[in-house]
Motif scaffolding. Sequence first.
Motif, PDB file in Angstrom:
ATOM      1  N   LYS A  49       6.161 -35.596  43.092  1.00  0.00           N
ATOM      2  CA  LYS A  49       4.853 -34.715  44.047  1.00  0.00           C
ATOM      3  C   LYS A  49       3.803 -35.762  43.761  1.00  0.00           C
ATOM      4  O   LYS A  49       3.883 -36.955  43.143  1.00  0.00           O
ATOM      5  N   ILE A  50       2.820 -36.403  44.802  1.00  0.00           N
ATOM      6  CA  ILE A  50       1.963 -37.170  45.020  1.00  0.00           C
ATOM      7  C   ILE A  50       0.777 -36.354  44.488  1.00  0.00           C
ATOM      8  O   ILE A  50       0.435 -35.156  45.101  1.00  0.00           O
ATOM      9  N   VAL A  51      -0.727 -36.861  45.599  1.00  0.00           N
ATOM     10  CA  VAL A  51      -2.324 -37.030  45.195  1.00  0.00           C
ATOM     11  C   VAL A  51      -2.386 -37.146  46.682  1.00  0.00           C
ATOM     12  O   VAL A  51      -2.331 -38.710  46.690  1.00  0.00           O
ATOM     13  N   ILE A  52      -2.998 -36.298  46.995  1.00  0.00           N
ATOM     14  CA  ILE A  52      -3.321 -36.600  48.503  1.00  0.00           C
ATOM     15  C   ILE A  52      -4.615 -36.580  49.024  1.00  0.00           C
ATOM     16  O   ILE A  52      -5.863 -35.542  48.973  1.00  0.00           O
ATOM     17  N   ALA A  53      -5.975 -37.774  49.323  1.00  0.00           N
ATOM     18  CA  ALA A  53      -7.149 -37.374  48.850  1.00  0.00           C
ATOM     19  C   ALA A  53      -7.309 -37.528  50.909  1.00  0.00           C
ATOM     20  O   ALA A  53      -6.937 -38.720  51.145  1.00  0.00           O
ATOM     21  N   ILE A  54      -8.483 -36.945  50.838  1.00  0.00           N
ATOM     22  CA  ILE A  54      -9.315 -36.253  52.319  1.00  0.00           C
ATOM     23  C   ILE A  54     -11.039 -36.179  51.891  1.00  0.00           C
ATOM     24  O   ILE A  54     -11.026 -35.673  51.398  1.00  0.00           O
ATOM     25  N   ASP A  55     -11.224 -38.083  52.445  1.00  0.00           N
ATOM     26  CA  ASP A  55     -12.743 -38.182  52.568  1.00  0.00           C
ATOM     27  C   ASP A  55     -13.091 -38.137  53.469  1.00  0.00           C
ATOM     28  O   ASP A  55     -12.554 -38.087  54.644  1.00  0.00           O
ATOM     29  N   GLY A  56     -14.562 -37.871  53.828  1.00  0.00           N
ATOM     30  CA  GLY A  56     -15.327 -37.735  55.459  1.00  0.00           C
ATOM     31  C   GLY A  56     -16.579 -36.864  55.414  1.00  0.00           C
ATOM     32  O   GLY A  56     -16.561 -36.431  54.209  1.00  0.00           O
ATOM     33  N   HIS A  57     -17.115 -36.973  56.357  1.00  0.00           N
ATOM     34  CA  HIS A  57     -18.372 -36.669  56.314  1.00  0.00           C
ATOM     35  C   HIS A  57     -18.966 -35.448  56.715  1.00  0.00           C
ATOM     36  O   HIS A  57     -17.470 -34.272  56.518  1.00  0.00           O
ATOM     37  N   SER A  58     -19.576 -34.546  56.859  1.00  0.00           N
ATOM     38  CA  SER A  58     -19.761 -33.426  56.978  1.00  0.00           C
ATOM     39  C   SER A  58     -19.262 -32.219  57.864  1.00  0.00           C
ATOM     40  O   SER A  58     -19.390 -32.559  59.171  1.00  0.00           O
ATOM     41  N   SER A  59     -18.286 -31.978  57.743  1.00  0.00           N
ATOM     42  CA  SER A  59     -18.582 -30.507  58.768  1.00  0.00           C
ATOM     43  C   SER A  59     -17.059 -31.098  59.565  1.00  0.00           C
ATOM     44  O   SER A  59     -17.532 -30.538  60.774  1.00  0.00           O
ATOM     45  N   CYS A  60     -16.587 -32.090  59.367  1.00  0.00           N
ATOM     46  CA  CYS A  60     -15.846 -32.617  60.263  1.00  0.00           C
ATOM     47  C   CYS A  60     -14.246 -32.097  60.054  1.00  0.00           C
ATOM     48  O   CYS A  60     -13.240 -32.323  61.083  1.00  0.00           O
ATOM     49  N   GLY A  61     -14.571 -30.802  59.974  1.00  0.00           N
ATOM     50  CA  GLY A  61     -12.792 -29.797  59.299  1.00  0.00           C
ATOM     51  C   GLY A  61     -11.596 -30.940  58.616  1.00  0.00           C
ATOM     52  O   GLY A  61     -10.652 -30.090  58.313  1.00  0.00           O
ATOM     53  N   LYS A  62     -11.971 -31.621  56.927  1.00  0.00           N
ATOM     54  CA  LYS A  62     -11.356 -31.522  56.464  1.00  0.00           C
ATOM     55  C   LYS A  62     -10.837 -30.403  55.096  1.00  0.00           C
ATOM     56  O   LYS A  62      -9.114 -30.078  55.374  1.00  0.00           O
ATOM     57  N   SER A  63     -11.292 -29.293  55.592  1.00  0.00           N
ATOM     58  CA  SER A  63     -11.201 -28.299  54.560  1.00  0.00           C
ATOM     59  C   SER A  63      -9.759 -27.912  55.184  1.00  0.00           C
ATOM     60  O   SER A  63      -8.795 -27.350  54.902  1.00  0.00           O
ATOM     61  N   THR A  64     -10.144 -27.886  56.958  1.00  0.00           N
ATOM     62  CA  THR A  64      -9.466 -26.737  57.254  1.00  0.00           C
ATOM     63  C   THR A  64      -7.646 -27.788  57.338  1.00  0.00           C
ATOM     64  O   THR A  64      -6.247 -27.555  57.632  1.00  0.00           O
ATOM     65  N   MET A  65      -7.996 -29.055  57.981  1.00  0.00           N
ATOM     66  CA  MET A  65      -7.067 -29.879  58.112  1.00  0.00           C
ATOM     67  C   MET A  65      -5.781 -30.153  56.216  1.00  0.00           C
ATOM     68  O   MET A  65      -4.609 -29.969  56.504  1.00  0.00           O
ATOM     69  N   ALA A  66      -6.756 -30.196  54.922  1.00  0.00           N
ATOM     70  CA  ALA A  66      -6.334 -30.245  53.867  1.00  0.00           C
ATOM     71  C   ALA A  66      -5.683 -28.944  53.522  1.00  0.00           C
ATOM     72  O   ALA A  66      -3.862 -29.426  52.698  1.00  0.00           O
ATOM     73  N   LYS A  67      -6.348 -27.796  54.569  1.00  0.00           N
ATOM     74  CA  LYS A  67      -5.749 -26.379  53.901  1.00  0.00           C
ATOM     75  C   LYS A  67      -3.730 -26.375  54.818  1.00  0.00           C
ATOM     76  O   LYS A  67      -3.382 -25.682  54.439  1.00  0.00           O
ATOM     77  N   GLU A  68      -3.987 -26.590  55.731  1.00  0.00           N
ATOM     78  CA  GLU A  68      -3.306 -26.495  56.543  1.00  0.00           C
ATOM     79  C   GLU A  68      -1.994 -27.417  55.555  1.00  0.00           C
ATOM     80  O   GLU A  68      -0.187 -27.183  56.161  1.00  0.00           O
ATOM     81  N   LEU A  69      -1.844 -28.505  55.615  1.00  0.00           N
ATOM     82  CA  LEU A  69      -1.095 -29.685  55.064  1.00  0.00           C
ATOM     83  C   LEU A  69      -0.536 -28.711  53.832  1.00  0.00           C
ATOM     84  O   LEU A  69       0.416 -28.949  53.942  1.00  0.00           O
ATOM     85  N   ALA A  70      -1.773 -28.432  53.064  1.00  0.00           N
ATOM     86  CA  ALA A  70      -1.354 -27.940  51.548  1.00  0.00           C
ATOM     87  C   ALA A  70      -0.116 -27.151  51.624  1.00  0.00           C
ATOM     88  O   ALA A  70       0.814 -27.051  50.920  1.00  0.00           O
ATOM     89  N   LYS A  71      -0.021 -26.319  52.624  1.00  0.00           N
ATOM     90  CA  LYS A  71       0.542 -24.975  52.754  1.00  0.00           C
ATOM     91  C   LYS A  71       1.551 -25.140  52.946  1.00  0.00           C
ATOM     92  O   LYS A  71       2.838 -25.075  52.742  1.00  0.00           O
ATOM     93  N   GLN A  72       1.385 -26.369  54.494  1.00  0.00           N
ATOM     94  CA  GLN A  72       3.407 -26.806  54.709  1.00  0.00           C
ATOM     95  C   GLN A  72       3.968 -27.601  54.147  1.00  0.00           C
ATOM     96  O   GLN A  72       5.430 -27.559  53.874  1.00  0.00           O
ATOM     97  N   ILE A  73       3.270 -28.209  53.185  1.00  0.00           N
ATOM     98  CA  ILE A  73       4.301 -29.183  52.328  1.00  0.00           C
ATOM     99  C   ILE A  73       4.228 -28.629  51.223  1.00  0.00           C
ATOM    100  O   ILE A  73       5.029 -29.278  49.842  1.00  0.00           O
ATOM    101  N   GLY A  74       3.988 -27.526  50.537  1.00  0.00           N
ATOM    102  CA  GLY A  74       3.963 -26.234  49.543  1.00  0.00           C
ATOM    103  C   GLY A  74       2.858 -27.415  48.572  1.00  0.00           C
ATOM    104  O   GLY A  74       3.403 -27.295  46.861  1.00  0.00           O
ATOM    105  N   TYR A  75       2.415 -27.854  48.730  1.00  0.00           N
ATOM    106  CA  TYR A  75       0.507 -28.448  47.612  1.00  0.00           C
ATOM    107  C   TYR A  75      -0.315 -27.336  46.814  1.00  0.00           C
ATOM    108  O   TYR A  75      -0.655 -26.171  48.152  1.00  0.00           O
ATOM    109  N   THR A  76      -0.945 -27.654  45.745  1.00  0.00           N
ATOM    110  CA  THR A  76      -2.146 -26.992  46.286  1.00  0.00           C
ATOM    111  C   THR A  76      -2.895 -27.936  46.616  1.00  0.00           C
ATOM    112  O   THR A  76      -3.168 -28.439  46.198  1.00  0.00           O
ATOM    113  N   TYR A  77      -3.994 -26.758  47.302  1.00  0.00           N
ATOM    114  CA  TYR A  77      -5.313 -27.520  47.603  1.00  0.00           C
ATOM    115  C   TYR A  77      -6.703 -26.782  46.598  1.00  0.00           C
ATOM    116  O   TYR A  77      -6.488 -25.844  46.805  1.00  0.00           O
TER     117      TYR A  77
END
Length: 227
Positions: A3-31
């Motif tokens: 397993k790896i660590v995925i770091a998602i950074d960026g500006h306020s309100s650019c949808g990071k959490s939507t994308m991080a949550k969805e990705l985590a769900k699809q690959i079976g990782y913890t968000y």
Amino acid sequence: MNKIVIAIDGHSSCGKSTMAKELAKQIGYTYIDSGAMYRAVTLFCLQNKLFSGDTLDLERLKKEIQSIRITFVKNPETGQSDTYLNGKNVEREIRGMGVANKVSPVAAVGFVREEMVKQQQAMGLEKGIVMDGRDIGTVVFPNAELKIFVTASPEIRAQRRLEELIAKGENTSFEDVLHNLTTRDHIDSTRKDGPLKQAEDAVVLDNSDLTITEQNQQLLALFSEKI
Ligand code: CDP
């Protein structure tokens, strides 16, 4: 598979959490939503009257910071993780404009960041996590195997956040939301400790013109390449 660590950074309100949550769900990782932790500390400050106008009582906060317990607990109704502050579900309260307007000054305090980063690093010891925030790829997990830096135009971000807030029943305006996110970006980018900046080895993703499905496909492709 390792397993790896995925770091998602960026500006306020650019949808990071939507994308991080969805990705985590699809690959079976913890968000893990690191912003929720700074929001919870901010709520603690508001509830305990550590703010006098815009001035934060740093001495009291320093004494209290070790006793602030932030946990994430899965909500069986929504299937999402809710944020708990000292045992109480604060998921709803931390998302409002009251907290959004005070969170960046709290998140700029060195000893607050030190404590949060320590807790975040402990959560990533086993790997298999997707964490989003501002300093995840630079400070929290500088060795993360996959780093994404997300951005989008301020107006698009403000419109997306406004729709989210209105759907939650909050009464606010486009101008207020735009002002809040540009102010937060400025404070987040110029602070001394853990400023928002792109890690040299991060992949930049401008999602101004991407649908959620498209951005998700790009992320999945990046993940597949890495493993
Ligand atoms: O979702 P949104 O972009 O509104 O922000 P968030 O991820 O919930 O983070 C709220 C605030 O916490 C940010 O504006 C930063 O001031 C702070 N934050 C931080 O300093 N470091 C992080 N790793 C995550 C959030």
